[in-house]
Design a protein around this motif. Structure first.
Motif, PDB file in Angstrom:
ATOM      1  N   PRO A  19      42.408  34.535  31.108  1.00 24.87           N
ATOM      2  CA  PRO A  19      42.806  33.218  31.672  1.00 24.87           C
ATOM      3  C   PRO A  19      44.064  33.518  30.740  1.00 24.87           C
ATOM      4  O   PRO A  19      45.552  32.369  31.282  1.00 24.87           O
ATOM      5  CB  PRO A  19      42.044  31.803  31.275  1.00 24.87           C
ATOM      6  CG  PRO A  19      40.165  32.706  31.288  1.00 24.87           C
ATOM      7  CD  PRO A  19      40.511  34.636  30.819  1.00 24.87           C
ATOM      8  N   GLY A  61      46.383  28.548  39.503  1.00 24.78           N
ATOM      9  CA  GLY A  61      44.763  28.381  39.639  1.00 24.78           C
ATOM     10  C   GLY A  61      44.100  29.060  40.983  1.00 24.78           C
ATOM     11  O   GLY A  61      44.573  29.536  42.329  1.00 24.78           O
ATOM     12  N   PRO A  62      43.311  29.003  41.634  1.00 24.24           N
ATOM     13  CA  PRO A  62      41.902  29.009  40.252  1.00 24.24           C
ATOM     14  C   PRO A  62      41.633  30.176  39.268  1.00 24.24           C
ATOM     15  O   PRO A  62      40.789  30.600  39.642  1.00 24.24           O
ATOM     16  CB  PRO A  62      41.060  28.385  41.668  1.00 24.24           C
ATOM     17  CG  PRO A  62      40.626  29.112  42.953  1.00 24.24           C
ATOM     18  CD  PRO A  62      42.228  30.136  42.802  1.00 24.24           C
ATOM     19  N   TRP A  63      42.513  30.757  38.162  1.00 24.59           N
ATOM     20  CA  TRP A  63      42.084  31.172  37.643  1.00 24.59           C
ATOM     21  C   TRP A  63      41.364  30.907  36.623  1.00 24.59           C
ATOM     22  O   TRP A  63      42.526  31.040  35.002  1.00 24.59           O
ATOM     23  CB  TRP A  63      43.931  32.725  37.423  1.00 24.59           C
ATOM     24  CG  TRP A  63      44.831  31.795  38.764  1.00 24.59           C
ATOM     25  CD1 TRP A  63      45.789  31.819  38.470  1.00 24.59           C
ATOM     26  CD2 TRP A  63      43.963  33.143  39.974  1.00 24.59           C
ATOM     27  NE1 TRP A  63      46.412  32.361  40.182  1.00 24.59           N
ATOM     28  CE2 TRP A  63      45.465  32.991  40.330  1.00 24.59           C
ATOM     29  CE3 TRP A  63      42.902  33.477  40.403  1.00 24.59           C
ATOM     30  CZ2 TRP A  63      44.890  33.116  41.826  1.00 24.59           C
ATOM     31  CZ3 TRP A  63      42.584  33.930  41.538  1.00 24.59           C
ATOM     32  CH2 TRP A  63      43.945  33.909  42.275  1.00 24.59           C
ATOM     33  N   TRP A  64      40.555  30.089  36.234  1.00 26.89           N
ATOM     34  CA  TRP A  64      40.488  30.054  34.868  1.00 26.89           C
ATOM     35  C   TRP A  64      39.093  30.578  33.871  1.00 26.89           C
ATOM     36  O   TRP A  64      39.381  30.804  33.108  1.00 26.89           O
ATOM     37  CB  TRP A  64      39.664  29.038  34.999  1.00 26.89           C
ATOM     38  CG  TRP A  64      40.021  27.408  36.250  1.00 26.89           C
ATOM     39  CD1 TRP A  64      40.192  27.230  37.427  1.00 26.89           C
ATOM     40  CD2 TRP A  64      41.341  27.111  36.024  1.00 26.89           C
ATOM     41  NE1 TRP A  64      40.697  25.787  38.027  1.00 26.89           N
ATOM     42  CE2 TRP A  64      41.680  26.362  36.987  1.00 26.89           C
ATOM     43  CE3 TRP A  64      42.659  27.425  35.098  1.00 26.89           C
ATOM     44  CZ2 TRP A  64      42.915  25.454  38.150  1.00 26.89           C
ATOM     45  CZ3 TRP A  64      43.672  26.649  35.539  1.00 26.89           C
ATOM     46  CH2 TRP A  64      44.266  26.039  36.588  1.00 26.89           C
ATOM     47  N   ASP A  65      38.789  31.488  34.936  1.00 25.10           N
ATOM     48  CA  ASP A  65      37.855  33.113  34.061  1.00 25.10           C
ATOM     49  C   ASP A  65      38.671  34.102  34.382  1.00 25.10           C
ATOM     50  O   ASP A  65      40.329  34.021  34.755  1.00 25.10           O
ATOM     51  CB  ASP A  65      36.671  32.814  35.501  1.00 25.10           C
ATOM     52  CG  ASP A  65      35.459  31.990  35.281  1.00 25.10           C
ATOM     53  OD1 ASP A  65      35.996  31.284  33.728  1.00 25.10           O
ATOM     54  OD2 ASP A  65      34.984  31.543  36.366  1.00 25.10           O
TER      55      ASP A  65
END
Length: 155
Positions: free
Chosen positions: A28, A119-123
């Motif tokens: 992230p 997003g959705p690159w929260w991990d």
């Protein structure tokens, strides 16, 4: 992630999905690992870029379904290491492997540009691209803008 391109000693190395494979492992924030393998053409090679960034980054607006929102972060203060190896065919494994002597052996910079966002690159984001036919073949057709323009204008 679509490509890794390197100019080195007058040679252009282009690792793209239609000539090989791309892999990525992106945190992230703070770590980016990109690997590209070119397995067709005159120059068979593997490239690897590892970027790390301790700076907090700058939060930027990015297009979203709700309009421009603060959904992206970037920095020009990352440390990056680039390596480039020739690929050699291994008759035993029936696959390409890295050559023993690198073309570029861990070239470094402390001014690499890095980004996450949208997003959705929260991990952690890991993946591998491999382009299939017929799209792979279509993208390798030479594109000649002037000729194409004359063809359509003369109709």
């Amino acid at each position: 992630v679509g490509l890794v391109c390197v100019h080195h000693n007058g040679t252009f190395y282009e690792a793209v999905p239609w000539a090989g494979e791309m892999e990525w492992d992106v945190d992230p924030w703070g770590r980016w690992l990109l690997t590209g393998r070119c397995k067709s053409g005159n120059r068979l090679f593997e490239s690897q870029i590892l970027a790390t960034c301790d700076a907090p980054g700058t939060i930027l607006r990015a297009p979203t379904q709700e309009g421009m929102k603060f959904a992206c972060k970037d920095s020009f203060l990352a440390n990056a290491t680039l390596s480039l190896w020739p690929l050699e065919w291994n008759d035993q494994t029936k696959n390409y492997q890295r050559g023993k002597i690198p073309i570029i052996d861990q070239a470094t910079t402390s001014q690499a540009a890095v980004e996450i966002g949208g997003g959705p690159w929260w991990d952690t984001w890991k993946g591998k691209s491999k382009m299939r036919q017929p799209l792979k073949a279509l993208l390798q057709i030479p594109f000649i803008p002037g000729k194409l323009k004359r063809t359509f204008l003369n109709r």
